[in-house]
Write an enzyme that holds these catalytic residues in place. Sequence first.
Site, PDB file in Angstrom:
ATOM      1  N   THR A   1       1.989  -9.668 -13.885  1.00  0.00           N
ATOM      2  CA  THR A   1       0.582 -10.001 -13.678  1.00  0.00           C
ATOM      3  C   THR A   1      -0.292  -9.283 -14.700  1.00  0.00           C
ATOM      4  O   THR A   1       0.124  -8.307 -15.335  1.00  0.00           O
ATOM      5  CB  THR A   1       0.123  -9.613 -12.263  1.00  0.00           C
ATOM      6  OG1 THR A   1       0.109  -8.175 -12.155  1.00  0.00           O
ATOM      7  CG2 THR A   1       1.063 -10.195 -11.212  1.00  0.00           C
TER       8      THR A   1
ATOM      9  N   LYS B   1      -1.439   9.792   0.672  1.00  0.00           N
ATOM     10  CA  LYS B   1      -1.604  11.069   1.363  1.00  0.00           C
ATOM     11  C   LYS B   1      -0.439  11.319   2.324  1.00  0.00           C
ATOM     12  O   LYS B   1      -0.006  10.408   3.021  1.00  0.00           O
ATOM     13  CB  LYS B   1      -2.925  11.095   2.114  1.00  0.00           C
ATOM     14  CG  LYS B   1      -4.153  11.026   1.217  1.00  0.00           C
ATOM     15  CD  LYS B   1      -5.440  11.061   2.023  1.00  0.00           C
ATOM     16  CE  LYS B   1      -6.663  10.985   1.114  1.00  0.00           C
ATOM     17  NZ  LYS B   1      -7.924  10.999   1.880  1.00  0.00           N
TER      18      LYS B   1
ATOM     19  N   PHE C   1      -2.782  -7.406 -14.024  1.00  0.00           N
ATOM     20  CA  PHE C   1      -3.029  -6.051 -13.546  1.00  0.00           C
ATOM     21  C   PHE C   1      -1.848  -5.145 -13.873  1.00  0.00           C
ATOM     22  O   PHE C   1      -2.015  -3.999 -14.273  1.00  0.00           O
ATOM     23  CB  PHE C   1      -3.287  -6.070 -12.041  1.00  0.00           C
ATOM     24  CG  PHE C   1      -4.463  -6.908 -11.657  1.00  0.00           C
ATOM     25  CD1 PHE C   1      -5.759  -6.449 -11.861  1.00  0.00           C
ATOM     26  CD2 PHE C   1      -4.288  -8.156 -11.099  1.00  0.00           C
ATOM     27  CE1 PHE C   1      -6.853  -7.211 -11.505  1.00  0.00           C
ATOM     28  CE2 PHE C   1      -5.368  -8.933 -10.740  1.00  0.00           C
ATOM     29  CZ  PHE C   1      -6.661  -8.468 -10.945  1.00  0.00           C
TER      30      PHE C   1
ATOM     31  N   ASP D   1       0.845  -1.192   0.000  1.00  0.00           N
ATOM     32  CA  ASP D   1       0.000   0.000   0.000  1.00  0.00           C
ATOM     33  C   ASP D   1       0.882   1.244   0.000  1.00  0.00           C
ATOM     34  O   ASP D   1       1.728   1.411   0.884  1.00  0.00           O
ATOM     35  CB  ASP D   1      -0.889  -0.009   1.244  1.00  0.00           C
ATOM     36  CG  ASP D   1      -2.049   0.965   1.151  1.00  0.00           C
ATOM     37  OD1 ASP D   1      -1.838   2.083   0.632  1.00  0.00           O
ATOM     38  OD2 ASP D   1      -3.152   0.625   1.583  1.00  0.00           O
TER      39      ASP D   1
END
Length: 270
Positions: free
Chosen positions: A249, A180, A251, A176
């Site tokens: 992959t 922010k 994605f 992740d």
Amino acid sequence: MSASADGAPQDGPGGGRSMPGPGDGAPREVRAVLFPEGPAADPAGSHHERRIRSFRPRRGRVTAGQGEALRRLWPKWGLDIDGLSRLDLDGLFGGLPVVLEIGFGMGEATARMAAADPGTGILAADVHTPGQGNLLSLAERNGLSNVRVANGDAIILLREMIEPAALSGLRIYFPDPWPKKRHHKRRLIQPEFVELAASRLRSGALVHCATDWEPYAEQMLEVLSASPELENTRPDGGFAPRPAFRPLTKFESAGLDKGHVVRDLLFVRR
């Protein structure tokens, strides 16, 4: 597929997930009904400290096939990260050198790497219950005896359950990015984490990170380069081409078609 700041999957070039850890908030009865011998909702419980996490736990919707794999295969190939004892990696993997993969998503890339390199054990850690079931199913379907699935907080795994200099590699693909600024403290690749991870790697072990978020890639490069225990495999001290052993992959391919830039970082333990 990449994870958003709230941990929900997003379409993107990544293949991995955020760093695993406990505290997913799932009701205890979920385990009792669905997976009586399967992954616990919070394996470390309250006997380890609370701290800022680099992930959003995602129990998610489990398909019938994934649930069946969890019920049947977890006692054989799964383990909860409870932080109560050291792992016997030689016993788990029959003496194979072991690579720790943190965050494997649905496990397709992990299964492909395990199939391509049966002489290496992969300890794959995540808290994504559907992904855990999917990887177990893929391992059984493809006859992969060199995969074990760990459920829980990877920092507790490294700190409490893995001996120093026990690992032959570390893989962290598309964690992740916490884009922010106020969330940057949640990113996994921080000096403290790298110091801990390096202590569990034997000399010559490969540290391989990948991300599709350019600012995070720059932070990764800075933090890894600053570690006295690690050395960049690139003579110019920069990013590396994607090595052949990391599968591309679907994605990631879709993201590349859209112009996304994926950065790989390859460092070795001195």
